[in-house]
Design a protein around this motif. Structure first.
Motif, PDB file in Angstrom:
ATOM      1  N   GLN A 100       0.657  -1.304  -0.053  1.00 57.51           N
ATOM      2  CA  GLN A 100       0.006  -0.072  -0.217  1.00 57.51           C
ATOM      3  C   GLN A 100       0.733   1.192  -0.056  1.00 57.51           C
ATOM      4  N   HIS A 101       1.933   1.351   1.294  1.00 63.50           N
ATOM      5  CA  HIS A 101       2.777   2.376   0.930  1.00 63.50           C
ATOM      6  C   HIS A 101       3.800   2.470  -0.177  1.00 63.50           C
TER       7      HIS A 101
ATOM      8  N   GLN B  53       1.422   4.223  -2.864  1.00 65.98           N
ATOM      9  CA  GLN B  53       1.458   5.655  -2.345  1.00 65.98           C
ATOM     10  C   GLN B  53       2.674   6.677  -2.640  1.00 65.98           C
TER      11      GLN B  53
END
Length: 716
Positions: free
Chosen positions: A415-416, A419
């Motif tokens: 997820q990061h 991002q």
């Protein structure tokens, strides 16, 4: 008064008020003798009457000479009382103390002298008046008259002796007096206070260390005094307390840390630049080592003072601040032991420091917290992430590399990671200078930290649908150049070289291709890298007039130069076998045709193509089988221009088939569909440029120019 008159003759009373000191002294001796006799007789009532006359008629008289006589008389009476003085001190000492503030300097002087003689007699019984005496001495230490100062100094020494030998002295009552006066700026008062702190600390029965936070700030404040002697005394006192702290089992590090932090943040230049100031920081260092877990609640405050000092002008301060910082960071603390949010906020603030060393240490703290308390730090990611992205534009490469390490650590989660890539593309889009100055460094470092293939696939996915076509073109060109040149991406280039015969590499090529279509030259470069030479030729042939602009020619110039580097050694070696790689020769000739003839890139590529051997094709041609003299017209023609038949041979073999390259792995990649995809993306770019041209209107220079003008500018 009649009783007193009978005890003290009129001549004595008269001499007590005389202007001559000798007469007053003679009268005082007589008073002493009278009181001594009364004491021996135990007549304390008459003694009290004598003291009353000396106080009211003399010590409190509006006449200065009377006051002088009264003071010397009270001292003489005390001497006469000897061991019985204690019961009369309540009446003797107050008028003398009041005279210490007299407007007449001589009266103040005699008051000091009188109090000195009284103290010598009373000794321990004198302690009950200590607070008042200390207050008076503190004022007298800065008296305008040198004689008064000297007299006060002698009295002060005697009082110190009495205090150190007394068991009635109350340190609890004394500390408030000391604390109130510690911030006084007068040099004499400061000397007086440091003297008392040092003396009391030397008494084993008095626990000055327990009250150190009450006057510690005042001691540090004295380090900036203009007097070298005061600075030296304050430093000596601090050093002594530091030794006691090391040997003490219980110290209130918290309160002291707050004071130290405040002093370390001082903006006073003199304090910071004096040679003694570094010792003060050294004490913070010692507190960090000794305080341990007690300092956890004060981490943010301590760091707030330490991090700026890491970039101090004074080397000693820098060295000790760095040691202190490392000592703090080395202490292993649980997430509940200190305020992680406060430390992160402080580190974020220091990222804007003008000093590189401070910014680096702030980043080191973020990185350390991220490794130890990942969950807690990630929960505050929204607060620090924008600052970390902004730090990518830092002028220091060291700062940028450390920021990238932090980003990579954050991006361990899928997820990061996504991002990070999205934010990174956004930063490049909004700040083109960042892409230009730091883009290569950022991408290369992330490829090392996060796996190059993963980074490129994610960026390609994000850029494929990029609405800003100009930015997409620029970004793809940058990514392509990094792909072709960066040593960190050597494995990725190897994977792509064999992509048409390897499923993993082939999928990666397909992932990149859709995005690379934003840049014709990047697409051609990618095809040359994966050895899809027929497709590269098709792309070259599909280019239109609008595609050949200055940007395109600049990129083409770079590609031609790259073809001469070790990266494309395999491609140059393939030119030794043009019969096997006819599409390669055709693609390179296509590039040659796009270049202006007067450009250096044209001459460089033309020279390379002239070295292509002709014999492989001659051996394959029926018209060149004879090895005897008198070669056929065909052979002579080919010898003069070896490319013509090679190109003809290539065309006859390809016959329009996009999958005819010997190296493109058969029908595993639908190159015809890829060509249509490329054309579709390029049509979008052309429409975008046309809309720009319409907005710019008549003859305004835009990004689209007539082909001849482009060539002329490029040649220039």
């Amino acid at each position: 008064m009649s009783d007193v008159s009978s005890l003290l003759p009129a001549s004595v009373l008269r001499n007590l008020s005389d202007k001559l000191y000798e007469k007053r002294k003679t009268a005082a001796f007589e008073v002493e003798g009278v009181v001594r006799q009364l004491t021996a007789a135990g007549d304390h009532e008459r003694i009290a009457a004598v003291i009353n006359v000396l106080t009211n008629d003399f010590a409190r008289s509006p006449q200065a000479n009377h006051r002088k006589g009264g003071l010397i008389g009270l001292a003489a009476a005390t001497v006469g009382l000897a061991g019985e003085a204690a019961q009369h001190l309540d009446h003797i000492v107050p008028p003398v103390l009041a005279s210490l503030a007299d407007q007449d300097s001589r009266v103040r002087y005699y008051a000091c002298e009188a109090l000195y003689n009284i103290a010598k007699v009373a000794r321990g019984d004198f302690i009950v008046f200590f607070n008042d005496i200390f207050d008076a001495l503190c004022k007298l230490s800065a008296d305008s008259d040198n004689n008064v100062q000297n007299a006060a100094h002698l009295l002060d020494k005697l009082v110190k002796d009495i205090v150190t030998e007394s068991d009635q002295f109350s340190i609890e009552e004394f500390i408030p007096l000391l604390r109130e006066r510690m911030n006084v700026l007068n040099a004499f008062v400061r000397q007086f206070l440091v003297g008392w702190i040092t003396v009391l600390d030397s008494v084993p029965e008095i626990d000055m260390l327990g009250f150190l936070p009450d006057f510690l700030d005042g001691l540090f404040n004295m380090l900036s005094d203009s007097s070298h002697e005061i600075r030296q005394q304050a430093d000596s006192a601090l050093s002594e307390f530091l030794q006691e702290i090391k040997n003490s089992p219980s110290v209130d590090y918290g309160r002291m840390a707050q004071i130290l932090v405040l002093r370390a943040s001082s903006q006073d230049e003199f304090t910071r630049l004096t040679a003694i100031t570094w010792k003060y920081l050294f004490q913070i260092n010692e507190f960090v080592k000794l305080g341990g877990e007690q300092l956890f609640p004060y981490y943010a405050d301590i760091l707030g003072s330490i991090l700026p000092c890491i970039s101090d002008k004074e080397e000693k301060i820098r060295v000790v601040a760095k040691e202190t910082n490392e000592a703090l960071r080395s202490i292993k603390a649980g997430s509940n032991a200190f305020n992680i949010a406060a430390v992160l906020e402080l580190a974020k603030k220091e990222l804007t420091s003008e000093w590189e060393a401070t910014r680096l240490e702030a980043l080191e703290w973020i990185y350390a917290l991220l490794e130890r308390h990942r969950t807690e730090v990630i929960s505050h990611l929204d607060s620090i992430f924008p600052c970390l992205l902004q730090a990518l534009a830092d002028p220091s490469d060291k700062v940028v590399l450390l920021v990238l390490d932090i980003h990579a650590c954050i991006a361990k989660d899928r997820q990061h990671f996504h991002q990070l890539m999205v934010f990174l593309v956004h930063r490049f889009r909004t700040d083109h200078s960042l892409l230009e100055k730091r883009g290569t460094l950022v991408i290369r470092r992330l490829c090392v930290l996060l796996d190059a293939k993963r980074v490129y696939k994610e960026l390609a996915t994000i850029l494929e649908g990029e609405a800003d076509l100009e930015f997409a073109n620029t970004m793809v060109q940058a990514l392509n150049l990094i792909l072709l040149t960066a040593s960190e991406l050597a494995d990725l280039r190897t994977l792509l070289k064999h992509s048409l015969s390897n499923s993993d590499g082939r999928n990666f090529f397909v992932d990149l291709y859709s995005t690379w279509c934003h840049s014709p030259m990047a697409t051609i470069s990618l095809c040359l890298l994966v050895q899809a030479y027929s497709h590269a030729t098709s792309i070259i042939q599909s280019l239109e007039e609008e595609d050949v602009n200055v940007k395109f020619l600049v990129q083409l110039d770079k590609l031609v130069k790259l073809l001469e580097t070790p990266i494309f050694t395999y491609l140059r070696l393939q030119l030794l076998d043009p019969g096997r790689y006819p599409a390669l020769l055709k693609a390179l000739n296509g590039l040659l045709m796009l270049l202006p003839q007067q450009s250096l890139a044209f001459k460089l590529l033309k020279t390379r193509l002239k070295t292509v051997p002709a014999y492989p094709l001659m051996q394959a041609s029926p018209s060149t089988t004879s090895e005897f003299p008198g070669l056929s017209i065909t052979r002579r023609t080919m010898s003069s221009n070896p490319y013509s038949q090679l190109i003809s041979y290539s065309q006859s073999n390809e016959d329009g088939d996009e999958n005819s390259d010997a190296s493109d792995g058969g029908g595993n990649v639908d190159f015809q569909a890829k060509l249509q995809q490329f054309r579709g993306v390029q049509n979008q770019h052309r429409e975008h440029l046309l809309s720009q041209r319409e907005r710019l209107k008549f003859n305004q220079r835009g990004s689209l120019e007539p082909s001849q003008a482009v060539i002329k500018r490029f040649e220039t």
